[in-house]
Design an enzyme around this catalytic site. Structure first.
Site, short mmCIF file in Angstrom:
data_model
loop_
_atom_site.label_atom_id
_atom_site.label_comp_id
_atom_site.label_asym_id
_atom_site.label_seq_id
_atom_site.Cartn_x
_atom_site.Cartn_y
_atom_site.Cartn_z
N CYS A 154 -31.78 3.32 -93.32
CA CYS A 154 -31.48 3.94 -94.61
C CYS A 154 -32.25 3.21 -95.70
CB CYS A 154 -29.98 3.87 -94.90
SG CYS A 154 -29.54 4.46 -96.55
N SER B 287 -11.20 2.01 -90.27
CA SER B 287 -11.99 3.11 -90.80
C SER B 287 -11.94 4.37 -89.95
CB SER B 287 -13.45 2.67 -91.00
OG SER B 287 -13.98 2.18 -89.77
N ASN C 118 -25.49 0.00 -108.11
CA ASN C 118 -25.12 0.32 -106.74
C ASN C 118 -26.17 1.27 -106.20
OD1 ASN C 118 -23.89 1.09 -104.33
ND2 ASN C 118 -22.59 2.61 -105.35
N GLY C 119 -27.01 0.80 -105.28
CA GLY C 119 -28.02 1.67 -104.71
C GLY C 119 -29.27 0.93 -104.31
N ASP D 4 -14.06 5.98 -82.63
CA ASP D 4 -14.64 5.12 -83.67
C ASP D 4 -15.53 5.97 -84.55
OD1 ASP D 4 -15.09 2.86 -85.13
OD2 ASP D 4 -16.19 1.77 -83.59
N ASP D 5 -15.80 5.48 -85.76
CA ASP D 5 -16.59 6.27 -86.71
C ASP D 5 -18.08 6.19 -86.44
OD1 ASP D 5 -17.49 3.80 -88.34
OD2 ASP D 5 -15.31 3.71 -88.40
N GLY E 269 -18.37 -4.51 -101.12
CA GLY E 269 -19.20 -5.70 -101.24
C GLY E 269 -18.33 -6.94 -101.27
N TYR F 299 -17.65 6.47 -93.08
CA TYR F 299 -17.24 5.08 -92.94
C TYR F 299 -16.99 4.33 -94.24
CZ TYR F 299 -17.77 0.05 -91.99
OH TYR F 299 -17.59 -1.31 -91.95
N CYS G 234 -30.02 8.84 -91.76
CA CYS G 234 -29.78 7.82 -90.74
C CYS G 234 -29.54 8.45 -89.37
CB CYS G 234 -28.62 6.91 -91.14
SG CYS G 234 -27.07 7.78 -91.48
N CYS H 96 -27.21 13.96 -97.49
CA CYS H 96 -28.25 13.15 -96.87
C CYS H 96 -27.76 12.73 -95.49
CB CYS H 96 -28.57 11.93 -97.72
SG CYS H 96 -29.78 10.82 -96.93
N CYS I 33 -24.62 11.16 -99.92
CA CYS I 33 -24.60 10.37 -98.68
C CYS I 33 -23.40 10.76 -97.82
CB CYS I 33 -24.56 8.88 -99.00
SG CYS I 33 -24.38 7.83 -97.55
N CYS J 39 -22.50 -1.51 -102.88
CA CYS J 39 -21.79 -2.36 -103.83
C CYS J 39 -20.79 -1.50 -104.59
CB CYS J 39 -22.76 -3.02 -104.80
SG CYS J 39 -23.79 -4.30 -104.03
#
Length: 500
Positions: free
Chosen positions: A420, A316, A118-119, A383-384, A35, A265, A479, A476, A259, A9
């Protein structure tokens, strides 16, 4: 519609500015990519007639431009010199509940309090069960409400001490924007998962998830809010131009865990996060991709023959593709970065094609291949990331229709193999294409219809990021690696613990 992880968000706040709500509106517009389901703004001012502070609020489902499409909202409703705003993305199961739209606002013994988050709290289930045992009633399914309850139930005297008390009881990844009657409080979790920046406009402080929100209003970027920092912006900070800060310590055995997917992305390329420009990082990811996968190992490269082209999946991966092409040229390969796919930016999230049941129609409404660029060429798509692989398959099918000589796929991140728990909404592990084929890139390549597929290595990803920003930060990569830097309650259900 897209086969990508959903965004977190976006949060924005401004203290003591005559156009606080308008600035917040523009800030949220710049953060729309974080978001797209709902948006909201809360302001604060002292009402002389009522003899107290009040916090008017306006929020609804939809994009920022549609939620605030009536100028009367700013002239008659959202008045006040301080404001916070929130763009929301939620997990499935809670997106249609209007009670989950942020910011949240309450009135308690110390006055008014509003919050944007946000989180994702990793101990949300434990906190929710504790409050239920105490007879607390919940109005939403969002873990943000838990923070409000922790603050309002605190036995501390001042608002700041109550916030500190609450923050010492939560775990996970979070950035918070808290508006009180007389303060704007910005918080970043001790591990620094999420980006949060401090800026200034017309001698007023502003805070945002990304610096692109400062650019749209002409604010000056001052610095990042540090991991674990609780920044207090009030009248004293306005006068002395020095906000007061408190700090939270990370849990034992944990440290900075920014992150890395923000660079891959999520964040806009024109933003500066974690102290570095996103565009610069993504170009370096492309360069690292070229080092790990030189062009003559990707395609049937013959010098002097029809020039191969590198294309991106807009938008992206644009800069990563440019980085790959430039590094390849630097290493002596005669290739060209070109526009092979055109993206339609006017397709809404709720686009419906009457009578059309094919899933690939959604992709065709968003992307269109440039036949004159692709026909007869060796094509390298950059692509990312790849999540489920469904959109990648549809894109490749469209490109094949343009009759290229060969089609190869490069990914500027490693295979996504784990969920995640810190704010991104990935599919369940068994839906991830890298898991479905046990990491077999040849099988994945066959599934999406390309001649070959190659990923950036986890080591290469971290190395490229650190090389570009010359930092000693830790990132981090859960993922990609399954290495979770903060303990997670793996029993948390999405419906009970909404990602915000």
């Amino acid at each position: 519609m897209t086969d990508k992880p959903h965004d977190y968000c976006g949060i924005f706040g401004v203290y003591n500015h005559p156009e606080a709500a308008i600035l917040t509106y523009y800030g949220l517009h710049a953060l729309q990519h974080r978001g797209q389901e709902s948006a909201g703004i809360v302001t604060s001012y002292y009402d002389i007639n009522k003899g107290r502070y009040v916090m008017p609020m306006h929020k609804d489902f939809g994009l920022v431009l549609s939620v605030f499409d009536d100028s009367k909202v700013f002239k008659k409703e959202l008045i006040g010199r301080s404001a916070i705003g929130h763009n929301r993305y939620s997990t499935s199961g809670s997106s249609k509940n209007p009670a989950n739209i942020q910011p949240f606002r309450v009135h308690y013994r110390n006055g008014n309090l509003a919050i944007g988050h946000n989180g994702n709290l990793t101990n949300a289930r434990e906190l929710r069960e504790r409050f239920r045992d105490e007879g607390v009633l919940f109005q939403s399914t969002s873990d943000t409400e838990l923070i409000l309850h922790l603050i309002s139930h605190s036995q501390k005297e001042t608002v700041v001490d109550q916030v500190l008390d609450a923050l010492n009881q939560i775990e996970g990844a979070y950035c918070l924007m808290i508006l009180t009657d007389e303060q704007l409080i910005a918080v970043r979790d001790p591990n620094g998962f999420r980006p949060l920046a401090l800026g200034m406009i017309d001698d007023s402080y502003t805070v945002a998830s990304e610096t692109c929100a400062f650019d749209i209003i002409g604010a000056e970027y001052i610095r990042d809010i540090e991991p674990g920092e609780i920044l207090i912006i009030d009248r004293e900070a306005d006068v002395n131009h020095e906000p007061k800060s408190f700090y939270l310590e990370p849990k034992p055995g944990t440290g900075s865990s920014q992150c890395i997917f923000e660079y891959v992305y999520f964040s806009r390329p024109d933003s500066k996060i974690f102290g570095e420009n996103v565009d610069k990082i993504r170009r370096n990811l492309g360069k690292q991709l070229a080092k790990e996968h030189p062009m003559d190992q990707v395609i049937n490269y013959v010098s002097g023959e029809n020039r191969p082209i590198v294309i991106s999946v807009p938008d992206s991966s644009n800069t990563a593709a440019i980085g790959y092409a430039h590094e390849s040229q630097k290493n002596g390969y005669d290739c060209k970065y070109d526009i092979g796919l055109i993206r339609n930016h006017y397709v809404g999230r709720t686009f419906i094609s009457p009578g059309q049941k094919q899933r690939d129609q959604k992709v065709r409404t968003k992307f269109n291949p440039v036949r004159g660029v692709l026909e007869g060429r060796s094509v390298i798509i950059v692509d990312d990331s790849i999540v489920r692989g469904t959109t990648s398959r549809y894109l490749v099918d469209m490109i094949r229709e343009a009759n290229p000589k060969e089609v190869h796929f490069l990914v500027s991140s490693p295979p996504i193999t784990h969920p995640c728990f810190y704010g991104m909404d990935f599919p369940d592990p068994d839906e991830l294409i890298a898991n479905k084929f046990n990491g077999n890139t040849e099988a994945i390549a066959k599934e999406i219809g390309v001649d070959s597929l190659r990923y950036l290595s986890p080591e290469g990803l971290v190395s490229a990021v650190k090389e570009a920003n010359d930092s000693h930060h830790s990132y981090c990569t859960a993922c990609f690696t399954g290495d979770y830097p903060v303990p997670v309650n793996f029993g948390v259900e999405k419906e009970e613990n909404e990602i915000v």
